[in-house]
Design a protein around this motif. Structure first.
Motif, PDB file in Angstrom:
ATOM      1  N   SER A 155     -49.243-101.295 -10.963  1.00 37.10           N
ATOM      2  CA  SER A 155     -49.891-102.420 -10.286  1.00 37.10           C
ATOM      3  C   SER A 155     -51.405-102.279 -10.274  1.00 37.10           C
ATOM      4  N   ILE A 156     -51.886-101.067 -10.053  1.00 34.31           N
ATOM      5  CA  ILE A 156     -53.333-100.826 -10.026  1.00 34.31           C
ATOM      6  C   ILE A 156     -53.961-101.204 -11.358  1.00 34.31           C
ATOM      7  N   GLY A 157     -53.287-100.880 -12.435  1.00 33.46           N
ATOM      8  CA  GLY A 157     -53.816-101.171 -13.763  1.00 33.46           C
ATOM      9  C   GLY A 157     -53.848-102.642 -14.103  1.00 33.46           C
ATOM     10  N   ARG A 158     -53.184-103.472 -13.303  1.00 33.11           N
ATOM     11  CA  ARG A 158     -53.131-104.913 -13.560  1.00 33.11           C
ATOM     12  C   ARG A 158     -53.790-105.722 -12.436  1.00 33.11           C
ATOM     13  N   ASN A 159     -54.556-105.048 -11.607  1.00 33.69           N
ATOM     14  CA  ASN A 159     -55.195-105.701 -10.459  1.00 33.69           C
ATOM     15  C   ASN A 159     -56.442-106.461 -10.905  1.00 33.69           C
ATOM     16  N   PRO A 160     -56.463-107.800 -10.745  1.00 29.92           N
ATOM     17  CA  PRO A 160     -57.620-108.599 -11.200  1.00 29.92           C
ATOM     18  C   PRO A 160     -58.901-108.308 -10.432  1.00 29.92           C
ATOM     19  N   GLN A 161     -58.808-107.645  -9.274  1.00 31.80           N
ATOM     20  CA  GLN A 161     -60.020-107.282  -8.547  1.00 31.80           C
ATOM     21  C   GLN A 161     -60.753-106.120  -9.208  1.00 31.80           C
ATOM     22  N   HIS A 162     -60.054-105.389 -10.029  1.00 30.62           N
ATOM     23  CA  HIS A 162     -60.653-104.213 -10.677  1.00 30.62           C
ATOM     24  C   HIS A 162     -60.720-104.320 -12.192  1.00 30.62           C
ATOM     25  N   TRP A 163     -59.954-105.258 -12.751  1.00 28.98           N
ATOM     26  CA  TRP A 163     -59.924-105.399 -14.205  1.00 28.98           C
ATOM     27  C   TRP A 163     -60.076-106.867 -14.568  1.00 28.98           C
ATOM     28  N   GLU A 164     -61.003-107.147 -15.451  1.00 32.67           N
ATOM     29  CA  GLU A 164     -61.175-108.509 -15.945  1.00 32.67           C
ATOM     30  C   GLU A 164     -60.044-108.848 -16.906  1.00 32.67           C
ATOM     31  N   SER A 165     -59.456-110.037 -16.754  1.00 28.44           N
ATOM     32  CA  SER A 165     -58.315-110.463 -17.584  1.00 28.44           C
ATOM     33  C   SER A 165     -57.309-109.316 -17.704  1.00 28.44           C
ATOM     34  N   PRO A 166     -56.732-108.886 -16.593  1.00 31.92           N
ATOM     35  CA  PRO A 166     -55.938-107.646 -16.567  1.00 31.92           C
ATOM     36  C   PRO A 166     -54.687-107.655 -17.424  1.00 31.92           C
ATOM     37  N   LEU A 167     -54.141-108.846 -17.716  1.00 29.59           N
ATOM     38  CA  LEU A 167     -52.897-108.889 -18.488  1.00 29.59           C
ATOM     39  C   LEU A 167     -53.133-108.936 -19.996  1.00 29.59           C
ATOM     40  N   GLU A 168     -54.402-109.027 -20.412  1.00 27.56           N
ATOM     41  CA  GLU A 168     -54.732-109.044 -21.831  1.00 27.56           C
ATOM     42  C   GLU A 168     -54.937-107.625 -22.351  1.00 27.56           C
ATOM     43  N   PHE A 169     -54.528-107.423 -23.588  1.00 28.44           N
ATOM     44  CA  PHE A 169     -54.722-106.117 -24.238  1.00 28.44           C
ATOM     45  C   PHE A 169     -56.105-106.117 -24.885  1.00 28.44           C
ATOM     46  N   PHE A 176     -59.868 -93.798  -9.574  1.00 26.41           N
ATOM     47  CA  PHE A 176     -58.564 -94.152  -9.023  1.00 26.41           C
ATOM     48  C   PHE A 176     -58.066 -95.540  -9.404  1.00 26.41           C
ATOM     49  N   LYS A 177     -58.801 -96.254 -10.221  1.00 28.48           N
ATOM     50  CA  LYS A 177     -58.245 -97.492 -10.755  1.00 28.48           C
ATOM     51  C   LYS A 177     -57.585 -97.243 -12.108  1.00 28.48           C
ATOM     52  N   PHE A 178     -57.636 -95.991 -12.542  1.00 25.27           N
ATOM     53  CA  PHE A 178     -57.039 -95.632 -13.832  1.00 25.27           C
ATOM     54  C   PHE A 178     -56.422 -94.245 -13.704  1.00 25.27           C
ATOM     55  N   LEU A 179     -55.123 -94.212 -13.348  1.00 22.64           N
ATOM     56  CA  LEU A 179     -54.443 -92.946 -13.054  1.00 22.64           C
ATOM     57  C   LEU A 179     -53.147 -92.796 -13.850  1.00 22.64           C
ATOM     58  N   PRO A 180     -53.184 -92.905 -15.151  1.00 28.52           N
ATOM     59  CA  PRO A 180     -51.930 -92.853 -15.910  1.00 28.52           C
ATOM     60  C   PRO A 180     -51.211 -91.520 -15.827  1.00 28.52           C
ATOM     61  N   PHE A 181     -51.947 -90.444 -15.493  1.00 28.94           N
ATOM     62  CA  PHE A 181     -51.321 -89.125 -15.392  1.00 28.94           C
ATOM     63  C   PHE A 181     -51.445 -88.537 -13.992  1.00 28.94           C
ATOM     64  N   GLY A 182     -51.669 -89.421 -13.008  1.00 33.51           N
ATOM     65  CA  GLY A 182     -51.793 -88.948 -11.645  1.00 33.51           C
ATOM     66  C   GLY A 182     -53.152 -88.321 -11.390  1.00 33.51           C
ATOM     67  N   THR A 183     -53.254 -87.588 -10.299  1.00 31.93           N
ATOM     68  CA  THR A 183     -54.516 -86.962  -9.933  1.00 31.93           C
ATOM     69  C   THR A 183     -54.255 -85.787  -9.007  1.00 31.93           C
ATOM     70  N   GLY A 184     -55.248 -84.931  -8.886  1.00 30.93           N
ATOM     71  CA  GLY A 184     -55.126 -83.810  -7.959  1.00 30.93           C
ATOM     72  C   GLY A 184     -54.286 -82.670  -8.480  1.00 30.93           C
ATOM     73  N   ARG A 185     -53.858 -81.840  -7.560  1.00 38.63           N
ATOM     74  CA  ARG A 185     -53.164 -80.602  -7.951  1.00 38.63           C
ATOM     75  C   ARG A 185     -51.781 -80.844  -8.551  1.00 38.63           C
ATOM     76  N   ARG A 186     -51.211 -82.029  -8.319  1.00 45.71           N
ATOM     77  CA  ARG A 186     -49.903 -82.320  -8.910  1.00 45.71           C
ATOM     78  C   ARG A 186     -50.002 -83.319 -10.048  1.00 45.71           C
ATOM     79  N   SER A 187     -51.187 -83.424 -10.628  1.00 42.81           N
ATOM     80  CA  SER A 187     -51.321 -84.293 -11.806  1.00 42.81           C
ATOM     81  C   SER A 187     -50.585 -83.672 -12.983  1.00 42.81           C
ATOM     82  N   CYS A 188     -50.352 -84.463 -14.005  1.00 38.26           N
ATOM     83  CA  CYS A 188     -49.572 -84.003 -15.159  1.00 38.26           C
ATOM     84  C   CYS A 188     -50.268 -82.842 -15.860  1.00 38.26           C
ATOM     85  N   PRO A 189     -49.635 -81.656 -15.930  1.00 41.75           N
ATOM     86  CA  PRO A 189     -50.269 -80.512 -16.585  1.00 41.75           C
ATOM     87  C   PRO A 189     -50.279 -80.616 -18.111  1.00 41.75           C
TER      88      PRO A 189
END
Length: 442
Positions: free
Chosen positions: A332-346, A366-379
């Motif tokens: 949802s964050i990656g498709r939020n129009p408040q943070h991304w212009e034309s969010p549904l377009e590639f 934090f508007k782009f977290l495909p692998f998480g963040t912090g100590r439990r992010s994807c190793p």
């Protein structure tokens, strides 16, 4: 403007059938007779099929040697197609076979082979190998891990298997356990033989785990179940997620041919057509990097980041009790129009513009977290991204891509549920080698 083509001499023809009425049962003799009247190079039309007849050695040389590639196909009739099952070698078109390829399966096989080779020195063989079985189990694991089980959330249902989940996960566990036991036992026997023969074979990750397991003086003691669980972690984290990311990227490229062409131009400029793209080329390909980022924005490998609190906390005036589950909706964050212009377009270019070029997938924005963040992010983010960039760039460099998924011009981009979010239907394509690929492949 209509072009005038100067064709070789031709006998009189009839509407629809062309020159078929000139041919007798012995076609070669009929053509010979016609050539004596109309010349050694003759054009005839058999129905709607254009034909050229050559009847002298010098013409044969001009047509078959100087134009060898042009005339490298063989005649294909309905009888030939039927009798040879449509896949015969002798009458197949020259060059690589253009056939349907299930890219969903092929990409999963690729990522599975990378992890299998690193972990246990095994590979998918296309038959009933251990790696093939591991591939199937991993996809089942990621599916059931992401499904909603009522018994996990309603306390009085804890011991009631309302949805059949228990039966499924016990069956998955039994299959996985049997597979790992077989692989571990085979590895242990091999290690014994190598120790007797003093073989200095390079170790894989399973060897390293068994070294610790067998070392009674090791600082950390691990069990056999620790080994199995660790291997499962690597398979789940490194197989399905990377394959899904690569598949979504390829699907988006086919739906956006202008992006595909721009990426191809970058690869041709940086790499050329004398060799395959490799890992060291990727830093010089900002557009390929932007394509991967944009795909991760729209299709994060794991859409929901799920955590559990171990203490009471207060966030923006709200109390969150200990033991609460946290779902961060990365999708949802990656498709939020408040943070991304034309969010549904590639639009990969968004990651090349000011403000977007600094975004990476390390979890710092934090508007782009495909692998998480912090100590439990994807190793495994570094391994996954190295693999995804090279695979995508190679697919772009070497092949033209056509899909057979949808008759209306665009791919079906619906999702299927699970821990990861694969496409709802397999990505089936008709790839064909690009014209410059003979310079790449031996």
């Amino acid at each position: 403007m209509k072009q005038n083509h100067r064709l070789p001499p031709s006998p009189p023809s009839l509407p629809i059938i062309g020159h078929l009425h000139h041919l007798g049962p012995l076609v070669h003799q009929s053509l010979h007779d016609l050539s004596t009247r109309y010349g050694p190079l003759m054009h005839i039309r058999l129905g709607s099929v254009s034909c050229v007849v050559a009847s002298t050695p010098d013409l044969a040389q001009d047509l078959l040697k100087a134009n060898d590639l042009t005339f490298s196909y063989r005649k294909h009739t309905l009888a030939i197609n039927h009798v040879t099952y449509g896949v015969g070698f002798a009458f197949a078109p020259y060059g690589p076979q253009k056939e349907r390829v299930n890219m969903t399966e092929e990409l999963l096989k690729l990522t599975n082979n990378v992890i299998s080779q690193m972990m246990m020195s095994i590979r998918c063989s296309g038959t009933d190998s251990e790696a093939d079985e591991a591939k199937v189990i991993v996809r089942e694991v990621t599916k059931i891990f992401g499904e909603f089980n009522v018994s996990d959330f309603i306390w009085f249902c804890k011991n009631i298997d309302l949805q059949g989940f228990k039966k499924r996960y016990e069956e998955i566990r039994a299959r996985y356990d049997a597979l790992l036991e077989k692989i571990i036992c085979e590895k242990e026997e091999m290690r014994k033989r190598e120790q007797k023969g003093k073989d200095g074979k390079r170790k894989d990750f399973l060897d390293l785990l068994l070294d610790v397991f067998e070392d009674k003086e090791a600082q950390v003691n691990i069990t056999r179940n620790n080994i199995k669980a660790t291997i499962l972690d690597f398979f789940v984290a490194g197989t399905d997620t990377t394959a899904v990311t690569t598949e979504w990227t390829l699907a988006e490229l086919m739906n956006n041919p202008h992006v595909l062409e721009k990426a191809r131009q970058e690869i041709d400029t940086v790499v050329g057509n004398k060799r395959l793209v490799n890992e060291s080329d990727i830093p010089n390909m900002p557009y390929i990097q932007a394509i991967i980022k944009e795909s991760l924005r729209l299709h994060p490998p794991i859409p929901l980041l799920i955590r559990k609190s171990n203490a009471n906390i207060n966030v923006r005036g709200y109390n969150i009790p200990s033991g609460s589950l946290l779902y961060v909706n990365i999708w949802s964050i990656g498709r939020n129009p408040q943070h991304w212009e034309s969010p549904l377009e590639f639009k990969p270019d968004r990651f090349l513009e000011i403000g977007g070029s600094s975004l990476d997938f390390k979890g710092q924005n934090f508007k782009f977290l495909p692998f998480g963040t912090g100590r439990r992010s994807c190793p495994g983010v570094n391994l996954a991204m190295r693999e995804a960039h090279v695979v995508v760039a190679t697919l772009i460099q070497c092949f033209e891509w056509n899909h057979v998924d949808d008759k209306h011009g665009s791919l079906n981009m619906k999702e299927r549920g699970g821990l990861t979010i694969p496409r709802a239907v397999d990505l089936v394509c008709l790839p064909s080698l690009r014209p410059n690929c003979p310079n790449i492949f031996p």
